[in-house]
Design a protein around this motif. Structure first.
Motif, PDB file in Angstrom:
ATOM      1  N   ASP A   1      32.712  55.774  67.204  1.00 39.09           N
ATOM      2  CA  ASP A   1      33.110  57.066  66.638  1.00 39.09           C
ATOM      3  C   ASP A   1      32.751  57.186  65.150  1.00 39.09           C
ATOM      4  OD1 ASP A   1      34.956  55.377  65.502  1.00 39.09           O
ATOM      5  OD2 ASP A   1      36.708  56.400  66.304  1.00 39.09           O
ATOM      6  N   GLY A   2      32.078  56.175  64.602  1.00 42.06           N
ATOM      7  CA  GLY A   2      31.638  56.224  63.208  1.00 42.06           C
ATOM      8  C   GLY A   2      32.598  55.582  62.231  1.00 42.06           C
ATOM      9  N   THR A   3      33.792  55.213  62.687  1.00 38.78           N
ATOM     10  CA  THR A   3      34.721  54.517  61.798  1.00 38.78           C
ATOM     11  C   THR A   3      34.307  53.060  61.704  1.00 38.78           C
ATOM     12  OG1 THR A   3      36.273  54.037  63.596  1.00 38.78           O
ATOM     13  CG2 THR A   3      36.627  56.083  62.350  1.00 38.78           C
ATOM     14  N   TYR A   4      34.840  52.381  60.746  1.00 38.41           N
ATOM     15  CA  TYR A   4      34.448  50.990  60.537  1.00 38.41           C
ATOM     16  C   TYR A   4      35.705  50.127  60.430  1.00 38.41           C
ATOM     17  CZ  TYR A   4      35.375  52.628  55.822  1.00 38.41           C
ATOM     18  OH  TYR A   4      35.944  53.194  54.723  1.00 38.41           O
ATOM     19  N   SER A   5      35.502  48.830  60.682  1.00 45.02           N
ATOM     20  CA  SER A   5      36.603  47.878  60.558  1.00 45.02           C
ATOM     21  C   SER A   5      36.063  46.550  60.089  1.00 45.02           C
ATOM     22  CB  SER A   5      37.313  47.709  61.889  1.00 45.02           C
ATOM     23  OG  SER A   5      36.449  47.155  62.851  1.00 45.02           O
TER      24      SER A   5
ATOM     25  N   MET B   1      29.280  50.941  53.787  1.00 43.22           N
ATOM     26  CA  MET B   1      29.322  51.228  55.221  1.00 43.22           C
ATOM     27  C   MET B   1      29.805  52.644  55.498  1.00 43.22           C
ATOM     28  SD  MET B   1      30.594  47.643  56.963  1.00 43.22           S
ATOM     29  CE  MET B   1      31.091  48.416  58.469  1.00 43.22           C
ATOM     30  N   ARG B   2      30.748  53.117  54.739  1.00 47.07           N
ATOM     31  CA  ARG B   2      31.289  54.468  54.985  1.00 47.07           C
ATOM     32  C   ARG B   2      30.302  55.565  54.614  1.00 47.07           C
ATOM     33  NH1 ARG B   2      34.924  56.880  50.676  1.00 47.07           N
ATOM     34  NH2 ARG B   2      34.153  55.968  48.749  1.00 47.07           N
ATOM     35  N   HIS B   3      29.221  55.201  53.921  1.00 44.51           N
ATOM     36  CA  HIS B   3      28.195  56.178  53.555  1.00 44.51           C
ATOM     37  C   HIS B   3      26.921  56.017  54.379  1.00 44.51           C
ATOM     38  CE1 HIS B   3      30.449  57.892  50.286  1.00 44.51           C
ATOM     39  NE2 HIS B   3      30.703  56.681  49.833  1.00 44.51           N
ATOM     40  N   GLY B   4      27.020  55.331  55.520  1.00 40.81           N
ATOM     41  CA  GLY B   4      25.889  55.249  56.428  1.00 40.81           C
ATOM     42  C   GLY B   4      25.018  54.019  56.292  1.00 40.81           C
ATOM     43  N   TYR B   5      25.416  53.062  55.484  1.00 44.05           N
ATOM     44  CA  TYR B   5      24.648  51.817  55.355  1.00 44.05           C
ATOM     45  C   TYR B   5      25.085  50.888  56.482  1.00 44.05           C
ATOM     46  CZ  TYR B   5      23.038  53.400  50.849  1.00 44.05           C
ATOM     47  OH  TYR B   5      22.438  54.113  49.848  1.00 44.05           O
ATOM     48  N   CYS B   6      24.459  51.056  57.643  1.00 43.59           N
ATOM     49  CA  CYS B   6      24.887  50.348  58.851  1.00 43.59           C
ATOM     50  C   CYS B   6      23.978  49.177  59.209  1.00 43.59           C
ATOM     51  CB  CYS B   6      24.947  51.313  60.030  1.00 43.59           C
ATOM     52  SG  CYS B   6      26.181  52.587  59.801  1.00 43.59           S
ATOM     53  N   ARG B   7      22.885  49.012  58.491  1.00 43.18           N
ATOM     54  CA  ARG B   7      22.002  47.870  58.747  1.00 43.18           C
ATOM     55  C   ARG B   7      22.161  46.889  57.594  1.00 43.18           C
ATOM     56  NH1 ARG B   7      16.162  49.735  59.822  1.00 43.18           N
ATOM     57  NH2 ARG B   7      16.513  50.937  57.939  1.00 43.18           N
ATOM     58  N   ILE B   8      22.260  45.605  57.942  1.00 40.82           N
ATOM     59  CA  ILE B   8      22.512  44.586  56.927  1.00 40.82           C
ATOM     60  C   ILE B   8      21.605  43.382  57.171  1.00 40.82           C
ATOM     61  CG2 ILE B   8      24.405  43.559  58.251  1.00 40.82           C
ATOM     62  CD1 ILE B   8      25.833  43.065  55.567  1.00 40.82           C
ATOM     63  N   SER B   9      21.141  42.797  56.098  1.00 37.83           N
ATOM     64  CA  SER B   9      20.355  41.575  56.159  1.00 37.83           C
ATOM     65  C   SER B   9      20.911  40.624  55.101  1.00 37.83           C
ATOM     66  CB  SER B   9      18.880  41.858  55.887  1.00 37.83           C
ATOM     67  OG  SER B   9      18.143  40.659  55.922  1.00 37.83           O
ATOM     68  N   ILE B  10      21.230  39.425  55.514  1.00 34.74           N
ATOM     69  CA  ILE B  10      21.836  38.450  54.611  1.00 34.74           C
ATOM     70  C   ILE B  10      20.878  37.286  54.440  1.00 34.74           C
ATOM     71  CG2 ILE B  10      23.790  36.909  54.260  1.00 34.74           C
ATOM     72  CD1 ILE B  10      25.282  38.839  56.237  1.00 34.74           C
TER      73      ILE B  10
END
Length: 122
Positions: free
Chosen positions: A118-122, A21-30
């Motif tokens: 803001d681009g941060t993740y949690s 996620m911190r490297h831009g992998y913001c799309r996920i499919s499970i």
């Protein structure tokens, strides 16, 4: 083989959040692999990797992103397969239901994670 098989659900979540996620992998499919196909996991993993051009080579993923294609990685824990993608054109675009973690949070194995404005993740 390019599939990352995790030991437990915590390791899967850690890899998703901290490694991708911190490297831009913001799309996920499970996807949940049906119990009747457990014996065929290696073939299923290979098919997913071939279909989505999954690679864990950083340079190949970088070239894909520069060419406007989505870089895709595949992780698996037991019967759960997780595809993570960056922005860009995706092979088999209409075939998967992608969740954009920037738009709404996702709950997986009791953990809720998202990418904030803001681009941060949690």
């Amino acid at each position: 083989m390019s599939v990352l098989i995790t030991k437990n659900s915590h390791d899967l979540i850690r890899r998703v959040v901290f490694d991708y996620m911190r490297h831009g992998y913001c799309r996920i499919s499970i996807r949940e692999i049906p119990p009747r196909k457990i014996a065929d996991m290696e073939r299923i993993d290979a098919k997913i990797q071939e279909t989505y051009r999954v690679t864990h080579c950083r340079m190949t993923r970088l070239r894909q992103r520069r060419n406007g294609e989505a870089a895709i990685v595949y992780l698996r824990f037991q019967r759960w397969g997780v595809l993570l993608a960056t922005d860009g054109r995706c092979p088999q675009e209409g075939r998967e239901q992608w969740h954009d973690l920037r738009l709404r949070p996702l709950t997986l194995f009791g953990y809720c994670f998202r990418v904030r404005q803001d681009g941060t993740y949690s």
